[in-house]
Scaffold this motif. Sequence first.
Motif, PDB file in Angstrom:
ATOM      1  N   ALA A  32       7.335 -11.153  22.152  1.00  0.00           N
ATOM      2  CA  ALA A  32       7.202 -10.525  20.830  1.00  0.00           C
ATOM      3  C   ALA A  32       7.744 -11.431  19.732  1.00  0.00           C
ATOM      4  O   ALA A  32       7.173 -11.521  18.632  1.00  0.00           O
ATOM      5  CB  ALA A  32       7.921  -9.180  20.821  1.00  0.00           C
ATOM      6  N   LEU A  33       8.855 -12.128  20.028  1.00  0.00           N
ATOM      7  CA  LEU A  33       9.466 -13.006  19.024  1.00  0.00           C
ATOM      8  C   LEU A  33       8.641 -14.263  18.767  1.00  0.00           C
ATOM      9  O   LEU A  33       8.812 -14.913  17.741  1.00  0.00           O
ATOM     10  CB  LEU A  33      10.877 -13.389  19.465  1.00  0.00           C
ATOM     11  N   LYS A  34       7.757 -14.610  19.691  1.00  0.00           N
ATOM     12  CA  LYS A  34       6.855 -15.737  19.441  1.00  0.00           C
ATOM     13  C   LYS A  34       5.833 -15.384  18.363  1.00  0.00           C
ATOM     14  O   LYS A  34       5.297 -16.255  17.669  1.00  0.00           O
ATOM     15  CB  LYS A  34       6.123 -16.116  20.730  1.00  0.00           C
ATOM     16  N   LYS A  35       5.590 -14.094  18.225  1.00  0.00           N
ATOM     17  CA  LYS A  35       4.544 -13.629  17.307  1.00  0.00           C
ATOM     18  C   LYS A  35       5.104 -13.062  16.010  1.00  0.00           C
ATOM     19  O   LYS A  35       4.473 -13.160  14.954  1.00  0.00           O
ATOM     20  CB  LYS A  35       3.709 -12.563  18.034  1.00  0.00           C
ATOM     21  N   TYR A  36       6.291 -12.448  16.083  1.00  0.00           N
ATOM     22  CA  TYR A  36       6.829 -11.754  14.919  1.00  0.00           C
ATOM     23  C   TYR A  36       8.269 -12.174  14.628  1.00  0.00           C
ATOM     24  O   TYR A  36       9.046 -12.448  15.546  1.00  0.00           O
ATOM     25  CB  TYR A  36       6.793 -10.235  15.135  1.00  0.00           C
ATOM     26  N   ASP A  37       8.583 -12.196  13.340  1.00  0.00           N
ATOM     27  CA  ASP A  37       9.950 -12.417  12.881  1.00  0.00           C
ATOM     28  C   ASP A  37      10.848 -11.300  13.440  1.00  0.00           C
ATOM     29  O   ASP A  37      10.419 -10.153  13.543  1.00  0.00           O
ATOM     30  CB  ASP A  37       9.941 -12.372  11.341  1.00  0.00           C
ATOM     31  N   PRO A  38      12.097 -11.612  13.816  1.00  0.00           N
ATOM     32  CA  PRO A  38      13.003 -10.569  14.315  1.00  0.00           C
ATOM     33  C   PRO A  38      13.121  -9.377  13.373  1.00  0.00           C
ATOM     34  O   PRO A  38      13.202  -8.227  13.828  1.00  0.00           O
ATOM     35  CB  PRO A  38      14.344 -11.300  14.447  1.00  0.00           C
ATOM     36  N   ASP A  39      13.125  -9.637  12.058  1.00  0.00           N
ATOM     37  CA  ASP A  39      13.227  -8.537  11.100  1.00  0.00           C
ATOM     38  C   ASP A  39      11.989  -7.649  11.105  1.00  0.00           C
ATOM     39  O   ASP A  39      12.070  -6.459  10.796  1.00  0.00           O
ATOM     40  CB  ASP A  39      13.452  -9.077   9.681  1.00  0.00           C
ATOM     41  N   VAL A  40      10.841  -8.210  11.459  1.00  0.00           N
ATOM     42  CA  VAL A  40       9.616  -7.399  11.554  1.00  0.00           C
ATOM     43  C   VAL A  40       9.745  -6.422  12.721  1.00  0.00           C
ATOM     44  O   VAL A  40       9.423  -5.231  12.598  1.00  0.00           O
ATOM     45  CB  VAL A  40       8.375  -8.298  11.732  1.00  0.00           C
ATOM     46  N   ILE A  41      10.236  -6.911  13.860  1.00  0.00           N
ATOM     47  CA  ILE A  41      10.433  -6.040  15.026  1.00  0.00           C
ATOM     48  C   ILE A  41      11.457  -4.954  14.706  1.00  0.00           C
ATOM     49  O   ILE A  41      11.261  -3.774  15.016  1.00  0.00           O
ATOM     50  CB  ILE A  41      10.878  -6.873  16.243  1.00  0.00           C
ATOM     51  N   ARG A  42      12.550  -5.341  14.055  1.00  0.00           N
ATOM     52  CA  ARG A  42      13.585  -4.372  13.687  1.00  0.00           C
ATOM     53  C   ARG A  42      13.019  -3.331  12.724  1.00  0.00           C
ATOM     54  O   ARG A  42      13.257  -2.127  12.887  1.00  0.00           O
ATOM     55  CB  ARG A  42      14.777  -5.098  13.051  1.00  0.00           C
ATOM     56  N   LEU A  43      12.264  -3.770  11.734  1.00  0.00           N
ATOM     57  CA  LEU A  43      11.698  -2.846  10.750  1.00  0.00           C
ATOM     58  C   LEU A  43      10.706  -1.894  11.407  1.00  0.00           C
ATOM     59  O   LEU A  43      10.672  -0.693  11.103  1.00  0.00           O
ATOM     60  CB  LEU A  43      11.022  -3.642   9.632  1.00  0.00           C
ATOM     61  N   ASN A  96       5.788  -4.941   4.731  1.00  0.00           N
ATOM     62  CA  ASN A  96       6.942  -4.337   4.062  1.00  0.00           C
ATOM     63  C   ASN A  96       8.099  -5.324   3.933  1.00  0.00           C
ATOM     64  O   ASN A  96       8.768  -5.381   2.896  1.00  0.00           O
ATOM     65  CB  ASN A  96       7.402  -3.098   4.822  1.00  0.00           C
ATOM     66  N   LEU A  97       8.319  -6.101   4.994  1.00  0.00           N
ATOM     67  CA  LEU A  97       9.386  -7.098   4.949  1.00  0.00           C
ATOM     68  C   LEU A  97       9.080  -8.166   3.907  1.00  0.00           C
ATOM     69  O   LEU A  97       9.967  -8.582   3.148  1.00  0.00           O
ATOM     70  CB  LEU A  97       9.546  -7.742   6.328  1.00  0.00           C
ATOM     71  N   VAL A 155      22.752  -2.970   5.808  1.00  0.00           N
ATOM     72  CA  VAL A 155      23.288  -1.803   6.520  1.00  0.00           C
ATOM     73  C   VAL A 155      22.426  -1.516   7.743  1.00  0.00           C
ATOM     74  O   VAL A 155      22.924  -1.088   8.781  1.00  0.00           O
ATOM     75  CB  VAL A 155      23.335  -0.569   5.593  1.00  0.00           C
ATOM     76  N   LEU A 156      21.125  -1.778   7.643  1.00  0.00           N
ATOM     77  CA  LEU A 156      20.196  -1.560   8.763  1.00  0.00           C
ATOM     78  C   LEU A 156      20.033  -2.809   9.628  1.00  0.00           C
ATOM     79  O   LEU A 156      19.227  -2.822  10.560  1.00  0.00           O
ATOM     80  CB  LEU A 156      18.841  -1.113   8.227  1.00  0.00           C
ATOM     81  N   GLY A 157      20.776  -3.856   9.304  1.00  0.00           N
ATOM     82  CA  GLY A 157      20.696  -5.085  10.086  1.00  0.00           C
ATOM     83  C   GLY A 157      19.564  -5.998   9.685  1.00  0.00           C
ATOM     84  O   GLY A 157      19.279  -6.980  10.373  1.00  0.00           O
ATOM     85  N   LEU A 158      18.908  -5.718   8.559  1.00  0.00           N
ATOM     86  CA  LEU A 158      17.815  -6.551   8.071  1.00  0.00           C
ATOM     87  C   LEU A 158      18.357  -7.670   7.181  1.00  0.00           C
ATOM     88  O   LEU A 158      19.410  -7.516   6.549  1.00  0.00           O
ATOM     89  CB  LEU A 158      16.822  -5.710   7.266  1.00  0.00           C
ATOM     90  N   LEU A 159      17.613  -8.773   7.124  1.00  0.00           N
ATOM     91  CA  LEU A 159      17.908  -9.885   6.200  1.00  0.00           C
ATOM     92  C   LEU A 159      19.348 -10.395   6.369  1.00  0.00           C
ATOM     93  O   LEU A 159      19.992 -10.780   5.392  1.00  0.00           O
ATOM     94  CB  LEU A 159      17.671  -9.452   4.753  1.00  0.00           C
ATOM     95  N   GLN A 160      19.829 -10.433   7.603  1.00  0.00           N
ATOM     96  CA  GLN A 160      21.212 -10.870   7.839  1.00  0.00           C
ATOM     97  C   GLN A 160      21.428 -12.319   7.423  1.00  0.00           C
ATOM     98  O   GLN A 160      22.527 -12.696   7.013  1.00  0.00           O
ATOM     99  CB  GLN A 160      21.564 -10.702   9.319  1.00  0.00           C
ATOM    100  N   HIS A 161      20.387 -13.136   7.534  1.00  0.00           N
ATOM    101  CA  HIS A 161      20.509 -14.563   7.216  1.00  0.00           C
ATOM    102  C   HIS A 161      19.657 -14.940   6.005  1.00  0.00           C
ATOM    103  O   HIS A 161      19.321 -16.114   5.826  1.00  0.00           O
ATOM    104  CB  HIS A 161      20.109 -15.400   8.434  1.00  0.00           C
ATOM    105  N   TYR A 162      19.339 -13.952   5.186  1.00  0.00           N
ATOM    106  CA  TYR A 162      18.479 -14.217   4.033  1.00  0.00           C
ATOM    107  C   TYR A 162      19.160 -15.141   3.027  1.00  0.00           C
ATOM    108  O   TYR A 162      20.330 -14.970   2.694  1.00  0.00           O
ATOM    109  CB  TYR A 162      18.106 -12.905   3.335  1.00  0.00           C
TER     110      TYR A 162
END
Length: 482
Positions: free
Chosen positions: A289-300, A324-325, A412-419
């Motif tokens: 899944a991570l080969k295809k999608y950004d981690p934040d996409v999976i989380r979202l 959305n991301l 707070v939701l763990g998104l954009l941690q390294h933005y």
Amino acid sequence: MPIRVFNTLGRRMETFETLEPGRVKMYVCGPTVQDVAHLGHARTYIAFDAIIRFLEYYGYRVFYVRNVTDVGHIREETGEDRVIEGARRERLQPMELVDKYMFSFFQDMDALGIRRPNIQPRASMHILDMIEVTRRLIEKGHAYVVDGNVYFDVSTFPEYGKLSGIKYEELVKHRIEPDPRKRNPADFALWKRAERGYLLKWNSPWGEGFPGWHIECCVMAMRYLGEQIDIHGGGQELILPHHENEIAQAEAYTGKKPFARYWLHTGYLTINGEKMSKSLGNFISIKDALKKYDPDVIRLFILSAHYRSQIDYNEASLKQAQLNLLRIRETLNQLHEVMGESEEVGEPAPREVDEARNRFIQAMEDDFNTPSALAELYRLVRSANAYLSSRSRHDRKVLKAYYDTILELSRVLGLLQHYEPEKLSLRADAKKILDILLKVREELRRRRLYDLSDDIRRRLAEMGIVVEDTAQGQRVRFRVIG
């Protein structure tokens, strides 16, 4: 408003109150490490990661334990330990297989931005603790020995079934353990006798053997969190028999109730309506899944459904999460870009910012309702974009309020941690070319040559330069391609 959670124990909403003020003791059942982790695992651990992050944002100190099962998880269909089964499949020693997939799991969790627990105990390193609890249960009359096997006597624990709601007649049908010498067909194993040549076995007062799966988690939870804890979590498939058995063992051993005050369970991640699992062969690994999608996409994607709800994996939902991301990132980039060119001009702070934050918190207070919380985040993003496009002059303080709050709630939701903000400004010569194109486009629109005007806008958009026509004229923003 206080936090309210849906407690599987009692099946009702309850006000969240911890055993110790300001501190949450939390245990979540970890993986059996005999193969690669899949998106079903991601569904559970992302959900609990968001819960932990919100509890900390709310002011709690969370002490979090998530175990690693490396022995004793028997497959009902074959009666064989899943680790031994995996070791045979890959022609490895059992603990060699465990190390391979345990570290693979850790890598997947790190890649998804899931915070590491305070402690990640391995079942095989707590055999002596399990033997001691088993011995004490025998002494207290809650367990008995049959030819090297030790069984928990369900009849000695009248409250058995209080988590799952199962009745005794159903329990007898549900549990399949072919030992006719058991006192009761519903009794379950605390310790299993190992046959000669069995690869995973330890010495015990009852002979060589290995622990039953169900005793492992309650022993590790009590070892690191104490005899009573605040939250015990896991997937809903663990309610029966695993979590039901944990309650019986822990409460019979300590005499204290409840073992866990709140039981939280995540819904299934399905694929084409069927539960995703290794045994069914319909799983998508986290690595794939991570080969295809950004981690934040999976989380979202996962947080777009309530943690108790079933969520179906499909490409359309992942694409929507991706879009959305992108909108959140583009808005942050634009706010940061304009902030650098603006000054404080005395505009009042926008009430939409505080209102969105308050509604976000209220959503999470309501049994960690991430879909509603995300709706408030999206609403704030729309408000920020409306502010950007509604005027030619912006107040830096207002821009910063939008920027900081969008980033705060995302994290707070763990998104954009390294933005980090993208540098979107054009070089001076490129900016001159863009200004010429915009003037040409403006003239084309004045002459009503809209096809040519729209063609320029389309080609610029393909390069990541988005032109929007507003009441104040053309507005340009930039987005990252790819």
